[in-house]
Write a protein that holds these residues in place. Sequence first.
Motif, short mmCIF file in Angstrom:
data_model
loop_
_atom_site.label_atom_id
_atom_site.label_comp_id
_atom_site.label_asym_id
_atom_site.label_seq_id
_atom_site.Cartn_x
_atom_site.Cartn_y
_atom_site.Cartn_z
N LEU A 197 0.86 -1.17 0.00
CA LEU A 197 0.00 0.00 0.00
C LEU A 197 0.91 1.23 0.00
CD1 LEU A 197 -2.56 -1.49 2.47
CD2 LEU A 197 -2.99 -0.94 0.08
N LYS A 198 0.87 2.00 -1.06
CA LYS A 198 1.84 3.05 -1.33
C LYS A 198 1.59 4.33 -0.56
CE LYS A 198 3.48 0.38 -4.51
NZ LYS A 198 4.53 -0.53 -4.21
N SER A 199 0.33 4.64 -0.30
CA SER A 199 -0.02 5.90 0.34
C SER A 199 -0.69 5.62 1.68
CB SER A 199 -0.98 6.68 -0.56
OG SER A 199 -1.46 7.84 0.09
N GLU A 200 -0.33 6.41 2.68
CA GLU A 200 -0.99 6.28 3.99
C GLU A 200 -1.23 7.67 4.56
OE1 GLU A 200 0.33 3.33 6.89
OE2 GLU A 200 0.24 4.89 8.42
N VAL A 201 -2.47 7.91 4.96
CA VAL A 201 -2.83 9.14 5.66
C VAL A 201 -3.64 8.73 6.89
CG1 VAL A 201 -2.79 10.62 3.61
CG2 VAL A 201 -4.92 9.48 4.26
N SER A 202 -3.62 9.59 7.90
CA SER A 202 -4.40 9.28 9.10
C SER A 202 -5.00 10.57 9.65
CB SER A 202 -3.54 8.58 10.15
OG SER A 202 -2.54 9.45 10.61
N LEU A 203 -6.01 10.40 10.48
CA LEU A 203 -6.70 11.53 11.08
C LEU A 203 -7.31 11.07 12.40
CD1 LEU A 203 -7.77 14.48 10.64
CD2 LEU A 203 -9.79 13.43 9.61
N VAL A 243 -16.10 9.71 -0.44
CA VAL A 243 -15.03 9.24 -1.33
C VAL A 243 -14.82 10.28 -2.44
CG1 VAL A 243 -14.29 7.45 -2.95
CG2 VAL A 243 -15.46 6.82 -0.83
N VAL A 244 -13.63 10.85 -2.48
CA VAL A 244 -13.31 11.89 -3.46
C VAL A 244 -13.31 11.28 -4.86
CG1 VAL A 244 -11.55 13.53 -4.23
CG2 VAL A 244 -11.97 13.20 -1.78
N GLY A 245 -14.04 11.89 -5.77
CA GLY A 245 -14.12 11.43 -7.15
C GLY A 245 -15.32 10.56 -7.43
N ASN A 246 -15.97 10.05 -6.39
CA ASN A 246 -17.15 9.22 -6.57
C ASN A 246 -18.34 10.14 -6.77
OD1 ASN A 246 -19.53 7.48 -5.62
ND2 ASN A 246 -17.85 6.04 -5.87
N ALA A 247 -19.06 9.94 -7.87
CA ALA A 247 -20.14 10.86 -8.23
C ALA A 247 -21.53 10.36 -7.86
CB ALA A 247 -20.09 11.14 -9.73
N HIS A 248 -21.73 9.05 -7.93
CA HIS A 248 -23.10 8.54 -7.80
C HIS A 248 -23.07 7.06 -7.42
CE1 HIS A 248 -27.33 7.97 -8.86
NE2 HIS A 248 -26.98 6.96 -9.60
N ILE A 249 -23.93 6.69 -6.48
CA ILE A 249 -24.09 5.28 -6.12
C ILE A 249 -25.30 4.76 -6.89
CG2 ILE A 249 -24.53 3.63 -4.26
CD1 ILE A 249 -21.83 5.10 -4.09
N ALA A 286 -6.44 12.30 2.11
CA ALA A 286 -6.59 13.18 3.26
C ALA A 286 -7.95 13.89 3.21
CB ALA A 286 -5.45 14.20 3.31
N GLU A 287 -8.35 14.32 2.03
CA GLU A 287 -9.67 14.95 1.87
C GLU A 287 -10.78 13.94 2.14
OE1 GLU A 287 -12.85 17.52 1.17
OE2 GLU A 287 -10.77 17.95 1.67
N ALA A 288 -10.61 12.71 1.66
CA ALA A 288 -11.62 11.67 1.91
C ALA A 288 -11.78 11.42 3.41
CB ALA A 288 -11.26 10.38 1.18
#
Length: 152
Positions: free
Chosen positions: A4-10, A33-39, A135-137
């Motif tokens: 897993l290449k990217s890791e962010v935490s909050l 979820v950033v970029g997800n437009a519609h379920i 991070a935004e997600a």
Amino acid sequence: MTSLKSEVSLEVPVGAPAIYAVLADGWSYSSWVVGNAHIRDVDPEWPAPGSRIHHSVGAWPVNISDTTVVRDSVPDRLIDLEAKLWLLGTARVRISLEPLSGSSTRVVMQEGALSGPGRLMPDILQRLLLGPRNAEALSRLADFAVGRARQP
């Protein structure tokens, strides 16, 4: 197992069950979820392993329909997903919940390409591209979980 290449935490000021409740609500996916437009649909057994969210990515009129599949799920602890994006391939996304106290949780999101062109990107480029998005997600997920926890 892929790296897993990217890791962010909050750190989020609610307990892990409140955050997991958002993760377990597949219909909330496009809210954080950033970029997800519609379920389009959520399998009734979501978030059981093998269950899917059927979603669209992108801005109208250029929407791409695809799915995200649960690889593993442990209530109040983690959800491990395989997100598909048409010809761009797939990515593994793992969200772990680490209780810090009864009213605070550290949320860790890790992501890395499983297949497609993303696997050809150097690790540093994957981190640079995925880090800010994830991070935004996490920020959106935290706001959603805190808002739900405040409701009676």
